[in-house]
Motif scaffolding. Structure first.
Motif, mmCIF file in Angstrom:
data_model
loop_
_atom_site.group_PDB
_atom_site.id
_atom_site.type_symbol
_atom_site.label_atom_id
_atom_site.label_comp_id
_atom_site.label_asym_id
_atom_site.label_seq_id
_atom_site.Cartn_x
_atom_site.Cartn_y
_atom_site.Cartn_z
ATOM 1 N N GLU A 190 0.842 -1.199 0.000
ATOM 2 C CA GLU A 190 0.000 0.000 0.000
ATOM 3 C C GLU A 190 0.882 1.256 0.000
ATOM 4 O O GLU A 190 0.614 2.214 -0.736
ATOM 5 C CB GLU A 190 -0.898 -0.005 1.233
ATOM 6 C CG GLU A 190 -1.784 1.221 1.345
ATOM 7 C CD GLU A 190 -2.545 1.267 2.659
ATOM 8 O OE1 GLU A 190 -3.385 2.166 2.820
ATOM 9 O OE2 GLU A 190 -2.267 0.421 3.542
ATOM 10 N N THR A 191 1.946 1.217 0.818
ATOM 11 C CA THR A 191 2.847 2.369 0.898
ATOM 12 C C THR A 191 3.585 2.574 -0.416
ATOM 13 O O THR A 191 3.704 3.704 -0.909
ATOM 14 C CB THR A 191 3.851 2.184 2.040
ATOM 15 O OG1 THR A 191 3.146 1.962 3.262
ATOM 16 C CG2 THR A 191 4.738 3.411 2.198
ATOM 17 N N ALA A 192 4.078 1.483 -1.001
ATOM 18 C CA ALA A 192 4.777 1.591 -2.282
ATOM 19 C C ALA A 192 3.857 2.164 -3.357
ATOM 20 O O ALA A 192 4.270 3.017 -4.161
ATOM 21 C CB ALA A 192 5.305 0.220 -2.713
ATOM 22 N N PHE A 325 6.516 1.838 9.243
ATOM 23 C CA PHE A 325 5.426 1.736 8.272
ATOM 24 C C PHE A 325 4.109 2.235 8.862
ATOM 25 O O PHE A 325 3.273 2.799 8.139
ATOM 26 C CB PHE A 325 5.319 0.309 7.736
ATOM 27 C CG PHE A 325 6.233 0.059 6.565
ATOM 28 C CD1 PHE A 325 5.763 0.196 5.264
ATOM 29 C CD2 PHE A 325 7.562 -0.279 6.754
ATOM 30 C CE1 PHE A 325 6.612 -0.003 4.178
ATOM 31 C CE2 PHE A 325 8.418 -0.476 5.675
ATOM 32 C CZ PHE A 325 7.937 -0.332 4.382
ATOM 33 N N ALA A 326 3.950 2.079 10.175
ATOM 34 C CA ALA A 326 2.778 2.672 10.819
ATOM 35 C C ALA A 326 2.876 4.199 10.793
ATOM 36 O O ALA A 326 1.870 4.895 10.587
ATOM 37 C CB ALA A 326 2.671 2.172 12.264
ATOM 38 N N PHE A 331 1.585 9.731 8.058
ATOM 39 C CA PHE A 331 1.947 10.793 7.116
ATOM 40 C C PHE A 331 1.031 10.764 5.890
ATOM 41 O O PHE A 331 0.637 11.811 5.367
ATOM 42 C CB PHE A 331 3.409 10.650 6.681
ATOM 43 C CG PHE A 331 4.405 10.996 7.767
ATOM 44 C CD1 PHE A 331 4.299 12.162 8.487
ATOM 45 C CD2 PHE A 331 5.465 10.134 8.056
ATOM 46 C CE1 PHE A 331 5.223 12.492 9.469
ATOM 47 C CE2 PHE A 331 6.384 10.441 9.039
ATOM 48 C CZ PHE A 331 6.261 11.617 9.751
ATOM 49 N N MET A 332 0.691 9.559 5.411
ATOM 50 C CA MET A 332 -0.219 9.466 4.279
ATOM 51 C C MET A 332 -1.601 10.020 4.622
ATOM 52 O O MET A 332 -2.320 10.530 3.756
ATOM 53 C CB MET A 332 -0.326 8.006 3.813
ATOM 54 C CG MET A 332 0.894 7.500 3.068
ATOM 55 S SD MET A 332 0.668 5.838 2.349
ATOM 56 C CE MET A 332 0.874 4.799 3.791
ATOM 57 N N ASP A 333 -1.967 9.905 5.902
ATOM 58 C CA ASP A 333 -3.269 10.397 6.354
ATOM 59 C C ASP A 333 -3.272 11.892 6.626
ATOM 60 O O ASP A 333 -4.290 12.441 7.039
ATOM 61 C CB ASP A 333 -3.699 9.643 7.613
ATOM 62 C CG ASP A 333 -4.116 8.211 7.311
ATOM 63 O OD1 ASP A 333 -4.390 7.910 6.144
ATOM 64 O OD2 ASP A 333 -4.153 7.393 8.255
ATOM 65 N N GLY A 334 -2.097 12.541 6.446
ATOM 66 C CA GLY A 334 -2.064 13.986 6.496
ATOM 67 C C GLY A 334 -1.737 14.617 7.831
ATOM 68 O O GLY A 334 -2.161 15.752 8.102
#
Length: 337
Positions: A190-192, A325-326, A331-334
């Motif tokens: 998902e991160t990649a 990764f958590a 960070f992806m969630d802003g």
């Protein structure tokens, strides 16, 4: 940095003295040699000669495959930073024409916070808060240096595009280690995928430290200023915002020895006020740093399965990878927005 006495027979100080004479440095006997302890496998020795103190940095006695080339790059980088506002160890002279490569630098008058806080830092919350901001100041200064002073030093073309494939390939290579069952890292793919979809359209190349976090900073003994950025083994020409992302990825998990640091949003805002770089995609750089560092640390977990690293170390670093990764998910969630 702390020091301890060493077996001086490991280094040919007579040859070193002759080389220093050829460089026109102050003469006399070499006195008080002591190892400088740090987070690197390279050898660092502090000594005095002719009324002046030096740090010698050279490869380990049993040289690794890239040891000499790494030190050539470090010496070239430190020479380029002389005369800039970047806080870095001051290069005195370097021997790069033959191996083992080594160089001399001036000792840094400062301390590393990972070894403890002196006064006034230990009892002054305002100083500790400012230490975090000064980490951004030093990084912004590095980002302002013209990378043209280091022609051919890196491959900035396609630098960001290479990152995800490069580190996924590294992770795949761990499968060659006997016993490693493969990565058990929730959120890996998902991160990649997120990194690939949100790749910044462009960037301005600059000098990167490559491993920018608190353990690689020395602070002035009398205040919050960064006295020197140290351990330039990973330096290159790339995107300096990845250094800021690296600082965010390790903030404050590796900085618990400095309570009261500013929150990540304040750090980003402070850097933005000092730099003309576009920080609109800073969350991408923080996620990328978590992704890369997590994969690097997973290598020790894989080596532990193959009996090439202690199991307890492998387990600890795997747990750190899961935490990274958590953090990437946050960070992806802003969390920086």
């Amino acid at each position: 940095m702390t020091s301890t006495h060493i077996d001086v027979s490991a280094i040919d100080f007579d040859a070193l003295g002759s080389w220093m004479d050829d460089q026109g440095l102050p003469g006399g006997p070499i006195t008080d040699p002591a190892a400088v302890l740090g987070g690197t496998q390279n050898v660092m020795v502090r000594f005095e000669r002719g009324g002046r103190a030096y740090i010698l940095r050279r490869p380990p006695i049993h040289t690794r495959s890239k040891s000499n080339e790494v030190l050539r790059r470090e010496a070239r980088l430190l020479a380029a930073l002389r005369g800039t506002a970047v806080p870095a160890p001051r290069l005195v002279a370097a021997q790069t024409a033959r191996e083992p490569v080594f160089y001399l630098m001036e000792p840094v008058d400062g301390f590393n916070p990972s070894t403890g806080l002196p006064e006034p830092h230990a009892s002054d919350a305002a100083i500790r808060h400012r230490m975090g901001l000064e980490a951004a100041v030093a990084l912004a200064e590095l980002g302002r240096v013209d990378p043209g002073v280091l022609p051919g030093f890196g491959r900035p073309e396609g630098f960001l595009e290479r990152q995800v494939p490069r580190w996924l390939k590294e992770l795949d290579s761990y499968g060659d280690l006997d016993g490693y069952p493969g990565p058990d890292i929730p959120g890996l793919h998902e991160t990649a995928g997120w990194l690939t979809r949100h790749l910044p359209r462009s960037f301005t190349p600059g000098i990167m430290h490559g491993d920018y976090h608190f353990a690689n900073l020395m602070f002035a003994c009398d205040g919050p200023r960064v006295a020197a950025i140290v351990d330039w083994e990973m330096c290159t020409i790339g995107d300096p915002l990845l250094d800021l992302g690296w600082l965010l990825a390790t903030w404050p998990s590796n900085n618990g020895h400095v309570p009261g640091l500013p929150p990540p949003r304040e750090l980003v805002a402070y850097y933005a006020a000092l730099s003309d770089r576009d920080l609109s995609a800073i969350d991408w750089y923080a996620v990328m740093a978590c992704f890369k560092l997590g994969i690097v640390l997973e290598g020790s977990h894989a080596r532990a399965f193959a009996g090439k690293a202690p199991k307890e170390i492998g387990d600890l670093l795997h747990a750190t990878t899961l935490g990274l990764f958590a953090r990437a998910r946050e960070f992806m969630d802003g969390v920086l927005s």
